[in-house]
Design a protein around this motif. Structure first.
Motif, PDB file in Angstrom:
ATOM      1  N   ALA A   1       0.836  -1.208   0.000  1.00 19.75           N
ATOM      2  CA  ALA A   1       0.000   0.000   0.000  1.00 19.75           C
ATOM      3  C   ALA A   1       0.870   1.258   0.000  1.00 19.75           C
TER       4      ALA A   1
ATOM      5  N   VAL B   1      -5.973  -1.876   1.391  1.00 19.73           N
ATOM      6  CA  VAL B   1      -6.396  -1.367   2.702  1.00 19.73           C
ATOM      7  C   VAL B   1      -7.576  -2.193   3.236  1.00 19.73           C
ATOM      8  N   ILE B   2      -8.515  -2.527   2.349  1.00 21.79           N
ATOM      9  CA  ILE B   2      -9.648  -3.370   2.757  1.00 21.79           C
ATOM     10  C   ILE B   2      -9.137  -4.718   3.260  1.00 21.79           C
TER      11      ILE B   2
ATOM     12  N   GLU C   1      -5.144   3.979  -7.382  1.00 23.50           N
ATOM     13  CA  GLU C   1      -5.913   4.287  -6.171  1.00 23.50           C
ATOM     14  C   GLU C   1      -6.840   3.130  -5.811  1.00 23.50           C
ATOM     15  N   ILE C   2      -7.444   2.498  -6.817  1.00 26.33           N
ATOM     16  CA  ILE C   2      -8.314   1.347  -6.572  1.00 26.33           C
ATOM     17  C   ILE C   2      -7.513   0.204  -5.961  1.00 26.33           C
TER      18      ILE C   2
ATOM     19  N   THR D   1       1.152   3.956  -3.145  1.00 29.32           N
ATOM     20  CA  THR D   1       0.845   5.352  -2.856  1.00 29.32           C
ATOM     21  C   THR D   1       2.023   6.248  -3.227  1.00 29.32           C
TER      22      THR D   1
ATOM     23  N   GLN E   1      -6.374   6.538 -11.199  1.00 29.72           N
ATOM     24  CA  GLN E   1      -7.530   5.910 -10.556  1.00 29.72           C
ATOM     25  C   GLN E   1      -7.304   4.412 -10.343  1.00 29.72           C
TER      26      GLN E   1
ATOM     27  N   VAL F   1      -4.771   0.425  -4.205  1.00 25.30           N
ATOM     28  CA  VAL F   1      -4.442   0.780  -2.820  1.00 25.30           C
ATOM     29  C   VAL F   1      -5.651   0.547  -1.919  1.00 25.30           C
ATOM     30  N   SER F   2      -6.830   0.975  -2.363  1.00 26.92           N
ATOM     31  CA  SER F   2      -8.036   0.808  -1.542  1.00 26.92           C
ATOM     32  C   SER F   2      -8.323  -0.671  -1.299  1.00 26.92           C
TER      33      SER F   2
END
Length: 298
Positions: free
Chosen positions: A86, A169-170, A162-163, A90, A159, A165-166
């Motif tokens: 992550a 994180v989940i 970013e997806i 980032t 994007q 990374v998200s």
């Protein structure tokens, strides 16, 4: 040869292992049975790169005095590695957006290795929805073009990063707080039931997009529940294999539910509103109600 595991001497009998690669393979198998993995490795006080064994796997153990192994719980190692992924993604995104070509180029030397880690450590449902490997060519195109003139990355590429990374994180949250994350998913699921009962009505009244978004969200929520439900049961002192849902073993129930969702997806593709309504009202909603009832009883 002295072998230390987490700084403690190991009483291990070598039987035919002549090279370091064989020793490490045996240690990995033994540790895996205890849900541990090797985190770091030292040969005579020198660090060994575990990600590339080509330089050390054939080393004759007769020339080794001491082997130091640091092992951690597999889940802890996965958590730490996902955090690193992550942070890496980032930093890469920020370097590209800021036009820091030197930092971006340095980071990109590790991109394929990070992609391998992402694909191996993330749940398969995440890898399918946010595959890092498909971004490699686009990132290298940006790197080539920005070397000629300072061009920002495309919005689509930003994007996509970013997806990813998200998603990481989940996954990290699911590892660190499986009960809380599973409870949240079930809360969302219960709130979706009224909409699912009216799915056919939505389609009949021209709310096709709303109906599709509902099904997409439901798929994401169910994927999360299926990822977590086994661990959820274990932490609640229940065995998933002992559970029966709608007179089916839990695993068979989830398989049947997944098959119905595949059928629902095909019905959406063919715009078969009657089948969509029937599947939702008579198959999906009753199954979800049974699943919620079982979870509430744990």
């Amino acid at each position: 040869m002295e072998i230390l595991l987490n700084k403690q001497p190991m009483d291990i009998q070598l039987e035919g292992e002549n090279v370091l690669g064989d020793i490490i393979s045996e240690l990995e198998i033994w540790l895996a049975k205890e849900n541990y993995v090797i985190q770091t490795l030292k040969q005579d006080n020198e660090n060994i790169d575990l990600s590339d064994n080509s330089s050390w796997k054939d080393t004759d153990i007769k020339g080794i005095t001491k082997l130091e192994v640091e092992a951690v719980m597999a889940e802890e190692a996965r958590y730490n590695n996902l955090e690193t992924i992550a942070i890496y993604l980032t930093n890469l995104k920020e370097a590209m957006l800021q036009g820091n070509k030197e930092l971006a180029s340095d980071l990109l030397t590790d991109f394929e290795g990070v992609t391998y880690s992402f694909n191996s450590m993330m749940d398969s449902s995440f890898v399918k929805s946010a595959p890092l490997n498909v971004l490699i060519s686009e990132i290298h195109n940006w790197e080539t073009n920005t070397s000629k003139e300072n061009l920002p990355p495309s919005q689509g590429l930003v994007q996509a990063l970013e997806i990813c990374v998200s998603m990481v994180v989940i996954q990290i949250k699911e590892i660190s707080n499986p009960i809380e994350e599973c409870d949240k998913a079930f809360t969302v699921l219960e709130g979706m039931l009224p909409g699912l009962r009216d799915l056919s009505l939505m389609l009949q009244t021209g709310k096709d997009k709303e109906a599709l978004n509902l099904v997409i969200t439901l798929t994401e929520v169910l994927n999360k529940i299926m990822r977590l439900f086994g661990k959820y049961c274990t932490l609640k002192n229940k065995n998933l294999e002992d559970l029966s849902i709608q007179e089916l073993p839990a695993q068979e129930f989830f398989t049947a539910l997944n098959n119905i969702f595949n059928e629902l997806g095909e019905a959406f593709e063919s715009n078969d509103s009657i089948l969509i309504g029937d599947l939702s009202e008579y198959e999906i909603v009753p199954k979800l109600e049974s699943l919620i009832e079982i979870r509430n009883s744990i």
